[in-house]
Design a protein around this motif. Structure first.
Motif, PDB file in Angstrom:
ATOM      1  N   UNK A 484       0.807  -1.218   0.000  1.00 13.92           N
ATOM      2  CA  UNK A 484       0.000   0.000   0.000  1.00 13.92           C
ATOM      3  C   UNK A 484       0.842   1.270   0.000  1.00 13.92           C
ATOM      4  N   UNK A 485       2.128   1.150   0.146  1.00 10.15           N
ATOM      5  CA  UNK A 485       2.980   2.342   0.234  1.00 10.15           C
ATOM      6  C   UNK A 485       3.080   3.014  -1.129  1.00 10.15           C
ATOM      7  N   UNK A 486       3.380   4.323  -1.159  1.00 14.88           N
ATOM      8  CA  UNK A 486       3.476   5.037  -2.439  1.00 14.88           C
ATOM      9  C   UNK A 486       4.526   4.441  -3.369  1.00 14.88           C
ATOM     10  N   UNK A 487       5.619   3.917  -2.811  1.00 11.93           N
ATOM     11  CA  UNK A 487       6.685   3.327  -3.627  1.00 11.93           C
ATOM     12  C   UNK A 487       6.990   1.926  -3.095  1.00 11.93           C
ATOM     13  N   UNK A 488       6.157   0.961  -3.442  1.00 16.06           N
ATOM     14  CA  UNK A 488       6.322  -0.386  -2.874  1.00 16.06           C
ATOM     15  C   UNK A 488       7.637  -1.039  -3.292  1.00 16.06           C
ATOM     16  N   UNK A 489       8.267  -1.692  -2.334  1.00 12.95           N
ATOM     17  CA  UNK A 489       9.512  -2.415  -2.577  1.00 12.95           C
ATOM     18  C   UNK A 489       9.164  -3.853  -2.967  1.00 12.95           C
ATOM     19  N   UNK A 490       9.803  -4.406  -4.007  1.00 13.28           N
ATOM     20  CA  UNK A 490       9.538  -5.806  -4.351  1.00 13.28           C
ATOM     21  C   UNK A 490       9.850  -6.737  -3.174  1.00 13.28           C
ATOM     22  N   UNK A 491       8.982  -7.722  -2.970  1.00 11.00           N
ATOM     23  CA  UNK A 491       9.132  -8.662  -1.860  1.00 11.00           C
ATOM     24  C   UNK A 491       9.301 -10.075  -2.407  1.00 11.00           C
ATOM     25  N   UNK A 492      10.306 -10.781  -1.881  1.00 12.51           N
ATOM     26  CA  UNK A 492      10.511 -12.191  -2.167  1.00 12.51           C
ATOM     27  C   UNK A 492      10.333 -12.969  -0.875  1.00 12.51           C
ATOM     28  N   UNK A 493       9.850 -14.212  -0.964  1.00  8.92           N
ATOM     29  CA  UNK A 493       9.584 -15.022   0.230  1.00  8.92           C
ATOM     30  C   UNK A 493      10.360 -16.334   0.196  1.00  8.92           C
ATOM     31  N   UNK A 494      10.837 -16.732   1.381  1.00 12.02           N
ATOM     32  CA  UNK A 494      11.361 -18.081   1.590  1.00 12.02           C
ATOM     33  C   UNK A 494      10.330 -18.842   2.415  1.00 12.02           C
ATOM     34  N   UNK A 495       9.896 -20.007   1.951  1.00 13.28           N
ATOM     35  CA  UNK A 495       8.865 -20.766   2.661  1.00 13.28           C
ATOM     36  C   UNK A 495       9.180 -22.248   2.627  1.00 13.28           C
ATOM     37  N   UNK A 496       8.711 -22.931   3.661  1.00 11.95           N
ATOM     38  CA  UNK A 496       8.895 -24.388   3.673  1.00 11.95           C
ATOM     39  C   UNK A 496       8.121 -25.036   2.543  1.00 11.95           C
ATOM     40  N   UNK A 497       6.937 -24.556   2.315  1.00  7.83           N
ATOM     41  CA  UNK A 497       6.089 -25.070   1.244  1.00  7.83           C
ATOM     42  C   UNK A 497       5.093 -24.002   0.859  1.00  7.83           C
ATOM     43  N   UNK A 498       4.571 -24.096  -0.361  1.00  2.62           N
ATOM     44  CA  UNK A 498       3.600 -23.092  -0.825  1.00  2.62           C
ATOM     45  C   UNK A 498       2.659 -23.759  -1.809  1.00  2.62           C
ATOM     46  N   UNK A 499       1.404 -23.935  -1.396  1.00  3.07           N
ATOM     47  CA  UNK A 499       0.404 -24.516  -2.279  1.00  3.07           C
ATOM     48  C   UNK A 499      -0.050 -23.464  -3.286  1.00  3.07           C
ATOM     49  N   UNK A 500      -0.872 -23.894  -4.219  1.00  2.00           N
ATOM     50  CA  UNK A 500      -1.412 -22.959  -5.208  1.00  2.00           C
ATOM     51  C   UNK A 500      -2.212 -21.857  -4.510  1.00  2.00           C
TER      52      UNK A 500
END
Length: 667
Positions: A484-500
């Motif tokens: 929601x910020x005026x200049x959003x920073x790209x975010x990457x995630x590390x996860x144990x698992x990620x379903x659809x």
């Protein structure tokens, strides 16, 4: 404003100068338009594609406008039609309306009147009483191309504006990606559905910037639709209330001097073409002798006088319009010319030339709203003066210029995050990425929102969580704040698992990439590089080859502010030498040039293995089927019609630049 509103028009007009002026006027009010230059092509396009309105000339080659209108109506095609013609007799008006036209506009007309009639016709066809489209406190005024939210101006690009207007006009409809492409992009453009997603992200972000959260929702598997207007829970509460202008005051400001269609600039861009046409008309008349006027020359003068009468009046030359009609009247009534009639024709042509040389009378320049977004400021073009006869070398443009700052945010397992930072740091120099680590979400907030230097990418470590986080978790809250910020920073995630379902949820939060165990440090850094680079301005190298120095200067002024590196070549014989020295990412070629044609240059380029994949955009005044077939048969990737419409060329070049960056990023 280039061209492009959610309304798509078909313009059927055989006068190229008037067609260009109308297309540009429509583009500056965000309307998309396709052009047909005769009635037969107009009929084919009207039956093959869906249009919101047809602007139809009466006197067309092959099939006249009234016959075309009759044919469409007899086949059940009830697309609104505005008939444009120099015929102003009462009987002609009746005939046009009886043929099925919804409105009748007599040439010469002011472009302001044309736009007003279009808006009125669209409101009638859609059953709308108010000219202003509204969703709660969000207002879009088609008459001024202005979007406001609680009085705050929302500056949108043409495509973003077109998308928003489409949703506001059809609040209950779900639009697929293909629907949006058909409605907001002209048929001769061919972007992929990724272009729709990109512009949708831009639209949503600009609405968030003024405090209005998601109003267009994604219906997964189907497309997009406007949320019901009463669903106001997504409205931010930290934006101060600003009084919304009423329609009358907004209209008054729209018609003020700060908001005009620059007819003088438009005329200047066409003046040379019109002057040449008048000169050819004068030559035919001054070479004529009393007696029988040679049939071919008489037909040419009649046709040119008729088209000039219809188009020049739109620029304020009302006296010239009358002179052209007098020429047409004399020749229509007399195959044999007396000495007095010939002298009268010569006198009329001289008066036309003198009037055009004097310029556009300011008192009759029509006013209308103009494109007010950032793009318009970059499209202020200037042609070269007589002294500017030197082609400049390619201009260097700075690249990213520094290391990418990657912020790793530790989770419940800090040791894991520290290990990840060490693994990334071991190869980060190969990617020009600097790694920093914060231990928790509170520190991340300070680093992202309060620090002097904001990180370029955030890597959020969720690998220590065995189950998906709840909506009230600090990590999900951080992602939501970033989005929601005026200049959003790209975010990457590390996860144990990620379903659809998890990935859909993360995508809604603006996450650019999700990595599951086991992850590869090189893959993470490559993705970080890619998400940053795709946000950067295009730095593609563009070679432009055209023997017209003025056009080269215009293209330079158009593309240079957008960060392109340019090589401008007037002599096609230097093509291969320039290719080898400059190594372009994209080539723009004129079709017709002395000594070597653009078609031949394209064949040379395609025959060289190292260059055969470089995109080629052709530019030409020819729009006939044979020329277009030739162009694509030699390996063209795109085709732009001359005279160049600046926003259209820019959109094409930006589109190919984005494709090139995607190709590099995925390679």
């Amino acid at each position: 404003m280039n061209g492009l509103r959610s309304m798509k028009f078909l313009l059927v007009e055989d006068d190229p100068a008037l067609a260009y002026a109308v297309e540009r006027t429509l583009a500056e009010s965000y309307y998309v338009s396709d052009l047909a230059t005769d009635g037969a092509i107009g009929y084919e396009m009207a039956t093959a594609f869906a249009y919101d309105c047809i602007l139809l000339d009466w006197a067309l080659p092959k099939l006249n406008g009234v016959a075309l209108c009759n044919q469409l109506r007899s086949e059940g095609n009830y697309t609104p039609i505005i008939l444009m013609t120099s015929r102003d007799a009462h009987a002609d008006r009746v005939a046009g309306l009886d043929a099925g036209a919804d409105d009748y506009l007599v040439k010469p007309f002011s472009f302001e009147e044309l736009l007003a009639r279009i808006r009125a016709l669209l409101r009638r066809s859609e059953g709308m009483a108010s000219p202003v489209l509204q969703w709660n406190d969000l207002r879009l005024d088609p008459s001024s191309s202005r979007v406001t939210y609680r009085g705050l101006r929302v500056a949108l690009t043409p495509k973003e504006h077109g998308l928003l207007e489409l949703f506001l006009r059809h609040p209950n409809r779900i639009f697929s990606l293909d629907n949006l492409l058909d409605k907001v992009w002209p048929f001769d453009e061919s972007p992929g559905v990724g272009a729709v997603r990109t512009h949708m992200r831009g639209l949503r972000q600009k609405l968030r910037d003024v405090g209005l959260l998601e109003i267009v929702e994604t219906v997964y598997g189907l497309g997009y639709r406007l949320k019901p207007a009463e669903a106001t829970s997504g409205v931010a509460t930290d934006i101060n209330e600003v009084k919304v202008e009423d329609t009358d005051s907004l209209k008054q400001r729209t018609l003020s001097g700060s908001s005009q269609l620059d007819m003088v600039a438009l005329w200047e861009s066409l003046k040379v073409s019109y002057t040449q046409r008048i000169r050819e008309l004068a030559n035919l008349i001054f070479n004529a002798q009393p007696g029988l006027f040679e049939a071919a020359a008489r037909e040419q003068v009649l046709r040119e006088a008729h088209t000039l009468a219809g188009s020049l009046g739109s620029f304020g030359f009302l006296a010239v319009t009358q002179h052209c009609r007098d020429v047409e009247h004399i020749l229509s009534a007399n195959a044999y010319l007396s000495v007095q009639q010939l002298d009268r024709l010569k006198s009329l042509v001289v008066s036309i030339q003198e009037a055009l040389a004097a310029g556009v009378p300011e008192a009759v320049v029509p006013k209308t709203a103009v494109f007010e977004t950032v793009v318009s400021e970059r499209l202020r073009l200037s042609l070269p003066t007589a002294s500017e006869n030197r082609i400049e070398p390619p201009l260097p443009v700075a690249s990213y210029g520094r290391s990418i700052q990657l912020l790793v945010v530790g989770g419940v397992d800090l040791l894991s995050a520290q290990t990840m930072k060490t693994a990334l740091g071991a190869i980060s120099s190969n990617h020009h990425i600097a790694i920093s680590l914060v231990e928790n979400v509170a520190q991340a907030r300070r680093a992202i929102f309060e620090a002097v230097a904001q990180p370029d990418v955030v890597l959020l470590d969720l690998s220590g969580f065995e189950t998906l986080l709840g909506e009230d978790s600090d990590e999900i809250g951080l992602m939501r704040e970033i989005a929601r910020s005026p200049h959003p920073v790209p975010v990457l995630l590390l996860a144990q698992g990620a379903s659809f379902a998890d990935r859909i949820r993360f995508s809604r939060l603006g996450v650019e990439g999700v990595f599951q165990q086991p992850w590869r440090p090189a893959e993470i850094l490559e993705t970080a590089e890619w998400v940053v680079q795709k946000q950067e301005p295009p730095i593609a190298k563009v070679l432009v080859v055209d023997d017209d120095l003025a056009l080269l200067k215009l293209i330079k002024n158009l593309l240079q502010p957008w960060g392109f590196r340019l090589a401008l070549l007037q002599d096609p014989l230097c093509f291969w030498q320039t290719i080898e020295q400059f190594s372009p990412d994209l080539v723009l070629l004129d079709v017709e040039m002395p000594q070597v044609s653009g078609l031949e240059l394209a064949q040379v380029l395609r025959s060289a293995p190292q260059w055969h994949q470089v995109p080629i955009i052709f530019m030409s005044v020819h729009t006939d089927a044979d020329t277009i077939q030739q162009v694509f048969s030699v390996g063209a990737d795109d085709y732009v019609r001359k005279p160049i419409v600046a926003p259209e060329l820019l959109a094409r070049v930006l589109g190919w630049s984005a494709r090139l960056r995607s190709r590099v990023g995925s390679g």
